[in-house]
Scaffold this motif. Structure first.
Motif, PDB file in Angstrom:
ATOM      1  N   HIS A   1      -7.442  14.686  35.399  1.00 28.32           N
ATOM      2  CA  HIS A   1      -8.562  15.443  35.968  1.00 28.32           C
ATOM      3  C   HIS A   1      -8.131  16.844  36.377  1.00 28.32           C
TER       4      HIS A   1
ATOM      5  N   LEU B   1      -4.182  13.364  40.818  1.00 21.96           N
ATOM      6  CA  LEU B   1      -5.398  13.558  40.023  1.00 21.96           C
ATOM      7  C   LEU B   1      -5.087  14.248  38.696  1.00 21.96           C
TER       8      LEU B   1
ATOM      9  N   ALA C   1     -14.521   9.220  39.210  1.00 24.48           N
ATOM     10  CA  ALA C   1     -14.799  10.270  38.221  1.00 24.48           C
ATOM     11  C   ALA C   1     -14.991   9.692  36.829  1.00 24.48           C
TER      12      ALA C   1
ATOM     13  N   VAL D   1     -16.066  16.307  46.318  1.00 22.82           N
ATOM     14  CA  VAL D   1     -15.506  15.409  47.333  1.00 22.82           C
ATOM     15  C   VAL D   1     -15.491  16.154  48.652  1.00 22.82           C
TER      16      VAL D   1
ATOM     17  N   VAL E   1     -19.713  18.925  38.247  1.00 32.10           N
ATOM     18  CA  VAL E   1     -18.503  18.551  38.979  1.00 32.10           C
ATOM     19  C   VAL E   1     -18.716  17.274  39.801  1.00 32.10           C
ATOM     20  N   MET E   2     -17.594  16.651  40.132  1.00 30.07           N
ATOM     21  CA  MET E   2     -17.587  15.676  41.210  1.00 30.07           C
ATOM     22  C   MET E   2     -17.144  16.420  42.453  1.00 30.07           C
TER      23      MET E   2
ATOM     24  N   LEU F   1     -10.486   8.245  43.720  1.00 28.34           N
ATOM     25  CA  LEU F   1     -11.336   9.328  43.222  1.00 28.34           C
ATOM     26  C   LEU F   1     -11.339   9.366  41.703  1.00 28.34           C
TER      27      LEU F   1
ATOM     28  N   ASP G   1     -13.805  18.055  36.429  1.00 30.29           N
ATOM     29  CA  ASP G   1     -13.569  18.990  37.523  1.00 30.29           C
ATOM     30  C   ASP G   1     -13.929  18.299  38.837  1.00 30.29           C
ATOM     31  N   ILE G   2     -12.967  18.270  39.759  1.00 30.08           N
ATOM     32  CA  ILE G   2     -13.152  17.612  41.048  1.00 30.08           C
ATOM     33  C   ILE G   2     -12.890  18.640  42.137  1.00 30.08           C
TER      34      ILE G   2
ATOM     35  N   PRO H   1      -8.421  18.935  39.550  1.00 24.51           N
ATOM     36  CA  PRO H   1      -8.786  19.083  40.957  1.00 24.51           C
ATOM     37  C   PRO H   1      -8.754  20.542  41.395  1.00 24.51           C
TER      38      PRO H   1
ATOM     39  N   LEU I   1     -12.590  19.650  46.019  1.00 24.55           N
ATOM     40  CA  LEU I   1     -12.173  18.949  47.233  1.00 24.55           C
ATOM     41  C   LEU I   1     -12.387  19.846  48.442  1.00 24.55           C
TER      42      LEU I   1
END
Length: 221
Positions: free
Chosen positions: A28, A23, A221, A64, A61-62, A217, A2-3, A30, A5
């Motif tokens: 991933h 992504l 990740a 950004v 999560v990542m 990204l 999970d990214i 996003p 943004l």
């Protein structure tokens, strides 16, 4: 992974439209966030929206964050250090405790409108063609006064354990290291795990190099 943004000032989730498909293709999940931005919206309310998205993800999560929103990403890491696996800062670094969030431009009628391209001439905007300039300006969301002038409050020292990658678009890693050494970025200086990556673009790589940014990204990740 999970990214999440978060775009900087005047940007909503559509700013990442060129990034998110790549992504997804790379496996991933996003989630480009559009934050509340009504005239009375506060910084705490925008932070609550980010934290809610962090909490809704199945796994850590990542996160950004771009430009001024690097502070918002850091606030989320402070609020949920155990839920933010890593923080990627694109073209900015977080304000310290007690500082205004983003009191950079004139406030008019309760909001901070996009000031035009004059303040961003040079490396910030050199890679934006006229079409992109017109698009960004036309879609700019005025920043609520209580967000721009909101006071940053940080309290959990575990935020310093969150791994940070600083993506350096219109400036280079050596410049950031100089700013840190000069005391301009005390939160970054106190972080325990910081990596600096050069990225050749202006200040808005999600518009000018979306595929390249997405691939970077994905590797993080």
């Amino acid at each position: 992974m999970d990214i999440l943004l978060i775009g900087g000032l005047w940007l909503d989730g559509t700013a990442w439209d060129g990034v998110t498909p790549v992504l997804r293709e790379l496996g991933h999940r996003p989630d480009p966030l559009t934050l509340p931005a009504g005239p009375s919206t506060t910084l705490d309310e925008q932070l609550a929206a980010v934290v809610s998205a962090v909490d809704a993800a199945a796994d850590p999560v990542m996160l950004v964050a771009h430009s001024a929103a690097c502070t918002l990403g850091w606030l989320a890491a402070d609020a949920r250090p155990e839920r933010v696996a890593s923080l990627v800062l694109v073209g900015g670094y977080p304000q310290q405790d007690g500082a205004p969030y983003a009191e950079f431009f004139e406030i008019r009628d309760g909001v901070m409108p996009f000031p035009g391209w004059g303040p961003f001439e040079g490396r910030d905007s050199a890679d934006l063609d006229e079409g992109l300039r017109q698009r960004i300006a036309a879609e700019a969301v005025p920043v609520p006064e209580h967000v721009a002038r909101g006071i940053v409050r940080l309290s959990d020292p575990r935020r310093f354990d969150v791994p940070i990658t600083m993506v350096c678009p219109e400036f280079d890693p050596d410049q950031v290291r100089t700013w840190v050494a000069e005391g301009q970025a005390p939160e970054l200086a106190a972080a325990k795990h910081v990596e600096y990556l050069d990225f050749e673009s202006g200040h808005w790589p999600m518009f000018t190099k979306p595929a390249e940014l997405a691939r970077l990204l994905a590797t993080l990740a």
